[in-house]
Design a protein around this motif. Sequence first.
Motif, mmCIF file in Angstrom:
data_model
loop_
_atom_site.group_PDB
_atom_site.id
_atom_site.type_symbol
_atom_site.label_atom_id
_atom_site.label_comp_id
_atom_site.label_asym_id
_atom_site.label_seq_id
_atom_site.Cartn_x
_atom_site.Cartn_y
_atom_site.Cartn_z
ATOM 1 N N THR A 12 42.001 30.771 39.092
ATOM 2 C CA THR A 12 42.241 30.779 40.535
ATOM 3 C C THR A 12 41.558 29.579 41.183
ATOM 4 O OG1 THR A 12 40.250 32.030 41.066
ATOM 5 C CG2 THR A 12 42.226 33.293 40.494
ATOM 6 N N PRO A 13 41.966 29.208 42.389
ATOM 7 C CA PRO A 13 41.171 28.253 43.171
ATOM 8 C C PRO A 13 39.815 28.879 43.484
ATOM 9 C CG PRO A 13 43.376 28.532 44.095
ATOM 10 C CD PRO A 13 43.207 29.610 43.080
ATOM 11 N N GLU A 14 38.875 28.058 43.891
ATOM 12 C CA GLU A 14 37.574 28.589 44.285
ATOM 13 C C GLU A 14 37.717 29.463 45.534
ATOM 14 O OE1 GLU A 14 35.088 25.145 44.704
ATOM 15 O OE2 GLU A 14 34.394 25.295 42.632
ATOM 16 N N HIS A 15 36.915 30.531 45.572
ATOM 17 C CA HIS A 15 36.962 31.456 46.696
ATOM 18 C C HIS A 15 35.569 32.034 46.908
ATOM 19 C CE1 HIS A 15 36.914 34.730 43.679
ATOM 20 N NE2 HIS A 15 37.724 33.950 42.995
ATOM 21 N N ASP A 16 35.364 32.706 48.044
ATOM 22 C CA ASP A 16 34.055 33.301 48.322
ATOM 23 C C ASP A 16 33.731 34.365 47.280
ATOM 24 O OD1 ASP A 16 33.707 31.732 50.556
ATOM 25 O OD2 ASP A 16 34.494 33.240 51.949
ATOM 26 N N CYS A 17 32.493 34.368 46.823
ATOM 27 C CA CYS A 17 32.066 35.344 45.833
ATOM 28 C C CYS A 17 31.981 36.736 46.464
ATOM 29 C CB CYS A 17 30.706 34.947 45.255
ATOM 30 S SG CYS A 17 30.060 36.104 44.023
ATOM 31 N N ARG A 50 37.816 42.224 32.299
ATOM 32 C CA ARG A 50 37.955 43.507 32.973
ATOM 33 C C ARG A 50 39.370 43.624 33.525
ATOM 34 N NH1 ARG A 50 35.179 47.891 32.808
ATOM 35 N NH2 ARG A 50 35.099 48.280 35.053
ATOM 36 N N ARG A 51 39.760 44.872 33.887
ATOM 37 C CA ARG A 51 41.074 45.080 34.481
ATOM 38 C C ARG A 51 40.930 45.596 35.908
ATOM 39 N NH1 ARG A 51 44.546 48.933 35.623
ATOM 40 N NH2 ARG A 51 43.289 50.591 34.689
ATOM 41 N N SER A 52 41.760 45.071 36.787
ATOM 42 C CA SER A 52 41.893 45.564 38.156
ATOM 43 C C SER A 52 43.379 45.614 38.455
ATOM 44 C CB SER A 52 41.171 44.654 39.145
ATOM 45 O OG SER A 52 41.376 45.088 40.475
ATOM 46 N N GLY A 53 43.937 46.816 38.518
ATOM 47 C CA GLY A 53 45.380 46.921 38.681
ATOM 48 C C GLY A 53 46.101 46.282 37.508
ATOM 49 N N LYS A 54 47.025 45.389 37.798
ATOM 50 C CA LYS A 54 47.793 44.722 36.747
ATOM 51 C C LYS A 54 47.102 43.472 36.215
ATOM 52 C CE LYS A 54 52.342 46.258 38.414
ATOM 53 N NZ LYS A 54 53.668 45.813 38.910
ATOM 54 N N HIS A 55 45.935 43.163 36.756
ATOM 55 C CA HIS A 55 45.273 41.913 36.407
ATOM 56 C C HIS A 55 44.088 42.145 35.476
ATOM 57 C CE1 HIS A 55 47.366 40.929 40.230
ATOM 58 N NE2 HIS A 55 47.623 39.812 39.582
ATOM 59 N N VAL A 56 44.057 41.382 34.403
ATOM 60 C CA VAL A 56 42.923 41.365 33.477
ATOM 61 C C VAL A 56 42.231 40.020 33.659
ATOM 62 C CG1 VAL A 56 42.233 41.462 31.053
ATOM 63 C CG2 VAL A 56 44.085 42.923 31.879
ATOM 64 N N TYR A 57 40.949 40.043 33.942
ATOM 65 C CA TYR A 57 40.276 38.851 34.434
ATOM 66 C C TYR A 57 38.846 38.742 33.907
ATOM 67 C CZ TYR A 57 37.647 41.981 37.439
ATOM 68 O OH TYR A 57 36.816 42.980 37.882
ATOM 69 N N ARG A 58 38.273 37.555 34.105
ATOM 70 C CA ARG A 58 36.863 37.311 33.804
ATOM 71 C C ARG A 58 36.349 36.233 34.748
ATOM 72 N NH1 ARG A 58 35.183 35.100 27.896
ATOM 73 N NH2 ARG A 58 35.966 33.164 28.784
ATOM 74 N N PRO A 59 35.119 36.332 35.242
ATOM 75 C CA PRO A 59 34.561 35.260 36.067
ATOM 76 C C PRO A 59 34.602 33.927 35.313
ATOM 77 C CG PRO A 59 33.182 37.202 36.201
ATOM 78 C CD PRO A 59 34.192 37.476 35.123
ATOM 79 N N HIS A 60 34.911 32.873 36.058
ATOM 80 C CA HIS A 60 35.081 31.551 35.432
ATOM 81 C C HIS A 60 34.460 30.476 36.325
ATOM 82 C CE1 HIS A 60 36.948 28.895 32.545
ATOM 83 N NE2 HIS A 60 37.617 28.243 33.483
ATOM 84 N N CYS A 61 33.284 30.788 36.844
ATOM 85 C CA CYS A 61 32.635 29.903 37.817
ATOM 86 C C CYS A 61 32.024 28.683 37.118
ATOM 87 C CB CYS A 61 31.563 30.666 38.579
ATOM 88 S SG CYS A 61 32.187 32.175 39.354
ATOM 89 N N ASP A 62 32.071 27.557 37.799
ATOM 90 C CA ASP A 62 31.597 26.306 37.201
ATOM 91 C C ASP A 62 30.085 26.275 37.032
ATOM 92 O OD1 ASP A 62 34.184 25.290 37.036
ATOM 93 O OD2 ASP A 62 34.093 24.462 39.074
#
Length: 238
Positions: A12-17, A50-62
Amino acid sequence: MSNLRTLHFYATPEHDCSYLENKIAKTLFVDPQVELDQSTYSQLSDLGFRRSGKHVYRPHCDDCRACISVRIPLAVYSFSKSQKRILAKNKDIYATTHAPSFTEEYYSLYSRYINKRHQDGDMFPPSSEQFTSFLVEGAEHTQFIEFRDATDTLVAVSVIDTLEKGLSAIYTFFDPSLPKRSLGTFCILWQLQFCQQNNLNYLYLGYWVKNCRKMSYKISFRPFELLLEDQWVLVQPD
């Protein structure tokens, strides 16, 4: 069949934590069009997704590694005296397993929980669309665990995903007017008992952020394991 080598990932683009003030976050998502089988989803969980709804994700912060995956190893876990007291306090509660769905009863409890406990969070204000996209839509191996008291009143719901060697605790919402029951803790203890009874190795609790007060409960279940530098590290009780 899905497998790790053929998956596509998107950042994703950067967004507020969501967890730390004045921090910028970035998230890595698995292609949401891909249907993940249980084996691939389990492997992703071992990698901190982790999963949230249909999305499986992981933090990817620089420049930040504050979000650390937590799981409870059942082979070495034992219940503390205070946890046994919480289990005893809720011995009148019984649990049943159901397929994910939207019902007015679920949503009424969810709304009361969000309005009382999470007015400062991303899920406030609650909506039926949000409930459905977050908790009902998702993986094939998702279950709702209903917790009811002796009067058959719904007091809590835990949303769990079944993995090859454990459970992933997706979310729990409960009656905020019953603080003496410690329902949030009780639901995790129930899941730990379920894992033990079914010879499952781990309960995955998601991310722990040291400076986020609302996540501190996750490391009260000791011993636990943290995913550090892509390796699961056991943390024993003090």
